[in-house]
Design a protein around this motif. Structure first.
Motif, PDB file in Angstrom:
ATOM      1  N   GLN A 177       0.830  -1.202   0.000  1.00  0.00           N
ATOM      2  CA  GLN A 177       0.000   0.000   0.000  1.00  0.00           C
ATOM      3  C   GLN A 177       0.868   1.257   0.000  1.00  0.00           C
ATOM      4  O   GLN A 177       0.588   2.216  -0.726  1.00  0.00           O
ATOM      5  CB  GLN A 177      -0.931  -0.002   1.212  1.00  0.00           C
ATOM      6  CG  GLN A 177      -2.060  -1.012   1.127  1.00  0.00           C
ATOM      7  CD  GLN A 177      -2.754  -1.219   2.453  1.00  0.00           C
ATOM      8  OE1 GLN A 177      -2.397  -0.617   3.464  1.00  0.00           O
ATOM      9  NE2 GLN A 177      -3.756  -2.092   2.466  1.00  0.00           N
ATOM     10  N   HIS A 178       1.913   1.242   0.787  1.00  0.00           N
ATOM     11  CA  HIS A 178       2.820   2.390   0.834  1.00  0.00           C
ATOM     12  C   HIS A 178       3.505   2.584  -0.517  1.00  0.00           C
ATOM     13  O   HIS A 178       3.624   3.721  -1.013  1.00  0.00           O
ATOM     14  CB  HIS A 178       3.872   2.187   1.925  1.00  0.00           C
ATOM     15  CG  HIS A 178       4.818   3.327   2.060  1.00  0.00           C
ATOM     16  ND1 HIS A 178       6.011   3.379   1.381  1.00  0.00           N
ATOM     17  CD2 HIS A 178       4.742   4.474   2.790  1.00  0.00           C
ATOM     18  CE1 HIS A 178       6.644   4.500   1.685  1.00  0.00           C
ATOM     19  NE2 HIS A 178       5.899   5.188   2.537  1.00  0.00           N
ATOM     20  N   GLU A 179       3.952   1.509  -1.121  1.00  0.00           N
ATOM     21  CA  GLU A 179       4.616   1.575  -2.420  1.00  0.00           C
ATOM     22  C   GLU A 179       3.686   2.134  -3.490  1.00  0.00           C
ATOM     23  O   GLU A 179       4.073   3.010  -4.279  1.00  0.00           O
ATOM     24  CB  GLU A 179       5.095   0.177  -2.821  1.00  0.00           C
ATOM     25  CG  GLU A 179       5.797   0.135  -4.181  1.00  0.00           C
ATOM     26  CD  GLU A 179       6.127  -1.272  -4.625  1.00  0.00           C
ATOM     27  OE1 GLU A 179       7.049  -1.437  -5.429  1.00  0.00           O
ATOM     28  OE2 GLU A 179       5.438  -2.219  -4.174  1.00  0.00           O
ATOM     29  N   VAL A 180       2.439   1.651  -3.517  1.00  0.00           N
ATOM     30  CA  VAL A 180       1.474   2.097  -4.525  1.00  0.00           C
ATOM     31  C   VAL A 180       1.118   3.566  -4.311  1.00  0.00           C
ATOM     32  O   VAL A 180       1.079   4.351  -5.268  1.00  0.00           O
ATOM     33  CB  VAL A 180       0.207   1.217  -4.462  1.00  0.00           C
ATOM     34  CG1 VAL A 180      -0.919   1.841  -5.274  1.00  0.00           C
ATOM     35  CG2 VAL A 180       0.511  -0.184  -4.983  1.00  0.00           C
ATOM     36  N   LEU A 181       0.877   3.955  -3.065  1.00  0.00           N
ATOM     37  CA  LEU A 181       0.512   5.339  -2.774  1.00  0.00           C
ATOM     38  C   LEU A 181       1.638   6.297  -3.135  1.00  0.00           C
ATOM     39  O   LEU A 181       1.408   7.351  -3.750  1.00  0.00           O
ATOM     40  CB  LEU A 181       0.151   5.469  -1.293  1.00  0.00           C
ATOM     41  CG  LEU A 181      -0.455   6.804  -0.844  1.00  0.00           C
ATOM     42  CD1 LEU A 181      -1.785   7.055  -1.529  1.00  0.00           C
ATOM     43  CD2 LEU A 181      -0.631   6.832   0.667  1.00  0.00           C
ATOM     44  N   GLU A 182       2.852   5.951  -2.780  1.00  0.00           N
ATOM     45  CA  GLU A 182       4.004   6.805  -3.079  1.00  0.00           C
ATOM     46  C   GLU A 182       4.241   6.901  -4.585  1.00  0.00           C
ATOM     47  O   GLU A 182       4.511   7.993  -5.113  1.00  0.00           O
ATOM     48  CB  GLU A 182       5.246   6.273  -2.371  1.00  0.00           C
ATOM     49  CG  GLU A 182       6.476   7.154  -2.545  1.00  0.00           C
ATOM     50  CD  GLU A 182       7.649   6.644  -1.753  1.00  0.00           C
ATOM     51  OE1 GLU A 182       8.405   7.477  -1.202  1.00  0.00           O
ATOM     52  OE2 GLU A 182       7.841   5.406  -1.687  1.00  0.00           O
ATOM     53  N   ALA A 183       4.139   5.758  -5.279  1.00  0.00           N
ATOM     54  CA  ALA A 183       4.353   5.758  -6.725  1.00  0.00           C
ATOM     55  C   ALA A 183       3.303   6.595  -7.440  1.00  0.00           C
ATOM     56  O   ALA A 183       3.609   7.340  -8.379  1.00  0.00           O
ATOM     57  CB  ALA A 183       4.324   4.319  -7.247  1.00  0.00           C
ATOM     58  N   ALA A 184       2.049   6.496  -6.987  1.00  0.00           N
ATOM     59  CA  ALA A 184       0.970   7.274  -7.593  1.00  0.00           C
ATOM     60  C   ALA A 184       1.197   8.771  -7.391  1.00  0.00           C
ATOM     61  O   ALA A 184       1.013   9.578  -8.311  1.00  0.00           O
ATOM     62  CB  ALA A 184      -0.371   6.846  -6.999  1.00  0.00           C
ATOM     63  N   PHE A 185       1.612   9.135  -6.188  1.00  0.00           N
ATOM     64  CA  PHE A 185       1.864  10.551  -5.901  1.00  0.00           C
ATOM     65  C   PHE A 185       3.012  11.090  -6.750  1.00  0.00           C
ATOM     66  O   PHE A 185       2.912  12.168  -7.345  1.00  0.00           O
ATOM     67  CB  PHE A 185       2.175  10.727  -4.414  1.00  0.00           C
ATOM     68  CG  PHE A 185       2.478  12.141  -4.017  1.00  0.00           C
ATOM     69  CD1 PHE A 185       1.453  13.050  -3.799  1.00  0.00           C
ATOM     70  CD2 PHE A 185       3.792  12.571  -3.884  1.00  0.00           C
ATOM     71  CE1 PHE A 185       1.733  14.366  -3.454  1.00  0.00           C
ATOM     72  CE2 PHE A 185       4.076  13.877  -3.538  1.00  0.00           C
ATOM     73  CZ  PHE A 185       3.047  14.781  -3.314  1.00  0.00           C
ATOM     74  N   GLU A 186       4.108  10.344  -6.789  1.00  0.00           N
ATOM     75  CA  GLU A 186       5.280  10.790  -7.542  1.00  0.00           C
ATOM     76  C   GLU A 186       4.994  10.870  -9.042  1.00  0.00           C
ATOM     77  O   GLU A 186       5.563  11.704  -9.743  1.00  0.00           O
ATOM     78  CB  GLU A 186       6.456   9.841  -7.282  1.00  0.00           C
ATOM     79  CG  GLU A 186       6.975   9.840  -5.853  1.00  0.00           C
ATOM     80  CD  GLU A 186       7.589  11.156  -5.460  1.00  0.00           C
ATOM     81  OE1 GLU A 186       8.001  11.915  -6.363  1.00  0.00           O
ATOM     82  OE2 GLU A 186       7.668  11.442  -4.249  1.00  0.00           O
TER      83      GLU A 186
END
Length: 240
Positions: A177-186
């Motif tokens: 979840q952290h990886e997906v959220l960070e990737a989406a934001f970036e």
């Protein structure tokens, strides 16, 4: 509003900065011995001059940090969580601590950080406190500290809110979840107009669109829960 209150609201808020390179202080010593970064995430008063301090240690040996803390009578350490790159400690301190000294003088420590044996402390001094008196008394109590700078700021910052919030959010999210959220934001997924589609983010991560949707919605729900959830005491008080 009284004249005193009007004066305090209009008076500038001073931000003072100090450096410390003395290894007698655990956060400096640990960063020097382990070659790591130690950063204060949250600081909570426990009464009678005692505080709970929560530190994030990056690229350091958690067992070595715990051993150093055990060498100081005024510090009790407890490892709360650990990953490959960082660890999260709670330190119960009752004295001989620069951050505690500033807090007891009425200042609000905002940054307490040590990198490779060099410590940095930034604190805000509210209008009702005398900056010169706070600074002078602090340097008397912590003679190893050196005054580095003084600045004006517009408003008081809630102590450690950003770092503490990030740490709490990180503890609630799964790794995916952290990886997906960070990737989406970036990638600009949350920009307007949207800079990247969910399908593109999913492809970048090597997952399917339904999997991306599942994880991003779960992460967003946890994030919004942190923003809007109310303390249990409030909800209990409203019950008939």
């Amino acid at each position: 509003m009284t004249e005193i209150q009007r004066h305090e609201r209009s008076a500038p808020i001073r931000e003072v900065e100090f450096t410390i390179s003395e290894s007698t202080y655990p956060f400096v010593a640990a960063s020097e011995r382990s070659g790591c970064r130690i950063e204060l995430a949250e600081m909570l008063p426990r009464g009678d001059g005692e505080y709970a301090e929560f530190f994030t240690i990056t690229d350091g040996d958690s067992s070595e940090v715990a051993e150093l803390a055990d060498d100081h009578e005024s510090v009790d350490a407890r490892l709360l969580s650990e990953s490959d790159e960082s660890s999260f400690f709670e330190f119960h301190v009752s004295g001989d601590c620069p951050a505690v000294a500033l807090a007891e003088l009425g200042a609000l420590p905002q940054v307490v950080r040590a990198d490779n044996g060099t410590g940095r402390i930034v604190a805000e001094v509210p209008p009702q406190c005398d900056t010169i008196e706070v600074t002078g008394t602090f340097l008397e109590q912590i003679p190893e500290a050196e005054f580095a700078a003084k600045r004006d700021t517009d408003e008081l910052t809630t102590p450690f809110s950003r770092t503490g919030f990030r740490q709490e959010l990180r503890s609630r999210l799964t790794e995916r979840q952290h990886e997906v959220l960070e990737a989406a934001f970036e990638a600009g997924y949350y920009d307007w107009p949207r800079g990247c589609s969910g399908e593109a983010v999913a492809a970048e991560l090597g997952i399917t669109s339904p999997t991306f949707s599942e994880h991003i919605h779960a992460a967003e729900r946890k994030l919004l829960t942190m923003v809007f959830e109310r303390p249990r005491s409030e909800t209990e008080s409203e019950q008939p």
